[in-house]
Design an enzyme around this catalytic site. Structure first.
Site, PDB file in Angstrom:
ATOM      1  N   ASP A  68       0.917  -1.107   0.076  1.00 42.09           N
ATOM      2  CA  ASP A  68       0.076  -0.102  -0.063  1.00 42.09           C
ATOM      3  C   ASP A  68       0.797   1.242   0.222  1.00 42.09           C
ATOM      4  O   ASP A  68       2.356   1.159   0.354  1.00 42.09           O
ATOM      5  CB  ASP A  68      -0.957   0.109   1.315  1.00 42.09           C
ATOM      6  CG  ASP A  68      -1.828   1.179   1.506  1.00 42.09           C
ATOM      7  OD1 ASP A  68      -2.449   1.654   0.631  1.00 42.09           O
ATOM      8  OD2 ASP A  68      -1.766   1.882   2.475  1.00 42.09           O
TER       9      ASP A  68
ATOM     10  N   GLU B   4      -0.184   5.191   0.998  1.00 41.13           N
ATOM     11  CA  GLU B   4      -0.548   6.067   2.089  1.00 41.13           C
ATOM     12  C   GLU B   4      -0.621   5.461   3.335  1.00 41.13           C
ATOM     13  O   GLU B   4      -1.530   4.291   3.471  1.00 41.13           O
ATOM     14  CB  GLU B   4      -1.824   7.051   1.774  1.00 41.13           C
ATOM     15  CG  GLU B   4      -1.521   7.868   0.505  1.00 41.13           C
ATOM     16  CD  GLU B   4      -2.715   8.463   0.163  1.00 41.13           C
ATOM     17  OE1 GLU B   4      -3.150   9.614   0.675  1.00 41.13           O
ATOM     18  OE2 GLU B   4      -3.672   8.207  -0.696  1.00 41.13           O
TER      19      GLU B   4
END
Length: 203
Positions: free
Chosen positions: A7, A9
């Site tokens: 991922d 953020e």
């Protein structure tokens, strides 16, 4: 061959929309998938607020460009790239992520698209309702083993299909609901966990 799917953020970078909220003074824009798990609902809220307050794509891009990577993120990604293929699987948008991808050395990014007219975000296009899960399933159909790491609700779809999934920097309110998923708060321990689950990499 193995792929590490990360991922963006909250995992490698701060939350872009939290910076947008700080810059504009609009608290609601700081909400993320940690607060609203349904990403479509979250984006509809953001676009509505932006339209009502004259906030443009360039304001979001400026917020993203002002962020630094989380401490140790670049070294972590570079070390992984020596041993694995690394893919960033994010529910961000290419127009938003560009300055952060530059700081990460331009890794392979799979994310979504925005529809923009005269610098105004008017809509968005999801590549798939569960794009992260779909990407890993596609990699696995080609014979790759996949690891996944993320910090929020929308990363659980990756963990469901990856050969091994890990939380990194996840709030306790999220990780505690999934005790079956190993959770880490630093890159060194996560890196060791990935290596220990690899069938190709020897440390």
């Amino acid at each position: 061959m193995e792929i590490v799917c990360l991922d963006m953020e909250g995992t490698l970078t701060p939350e872009v929309w939290e910076r947008v909220a700080a810059n504009t003074g609009i608290k609601e824009l700081g909400k993320t998938t940690r607060d609203i798990p349904d990403y479509g609902e979250l984006m509809e809220m953001r676009i509505k607020i932006m339209s009502e307050n004259g906030i443009k794509l360039s304001n979001v891009q400026d917020a993203a460009a002002s962020l630094e990577l989380l401490p140790g993120a670049l070294s972590f990604v570079n070390k992984l790239r020596e041993k694995f293929q690394v893919v960033i699987l994010s529910d961000t948008f290419h127009d938003v992520a560009k300055p952060l991808m530059k700081k990460l050395g331009y890794p392979f990014l799979l994310c979504h698209n925005l529809k923009v007219i005269d610098d105004e975000i008017v809509s968005y296009e999801f590549r798939h309702p569960q794009a992260k899960k779909q990407a890993i399933e596609s990699f696995k159909s080609l014979g790759y083993r996949c690891f996944a790491a993320g910090d929020s609700h929308n990363d659980i779809q990756m963990f469901e299909v990856a050969d091994k999934g890990f939380f990194i920097n996840a709030p306790l309110k999220i990780s505690s609901k999934h005790p079956e998923i190993e959770s880490y708060d630093n890159y060194n321990d996560l890196e060791k966990a990935i290596y220990s689950n690899s069938i190709f990499v020897q440390t």
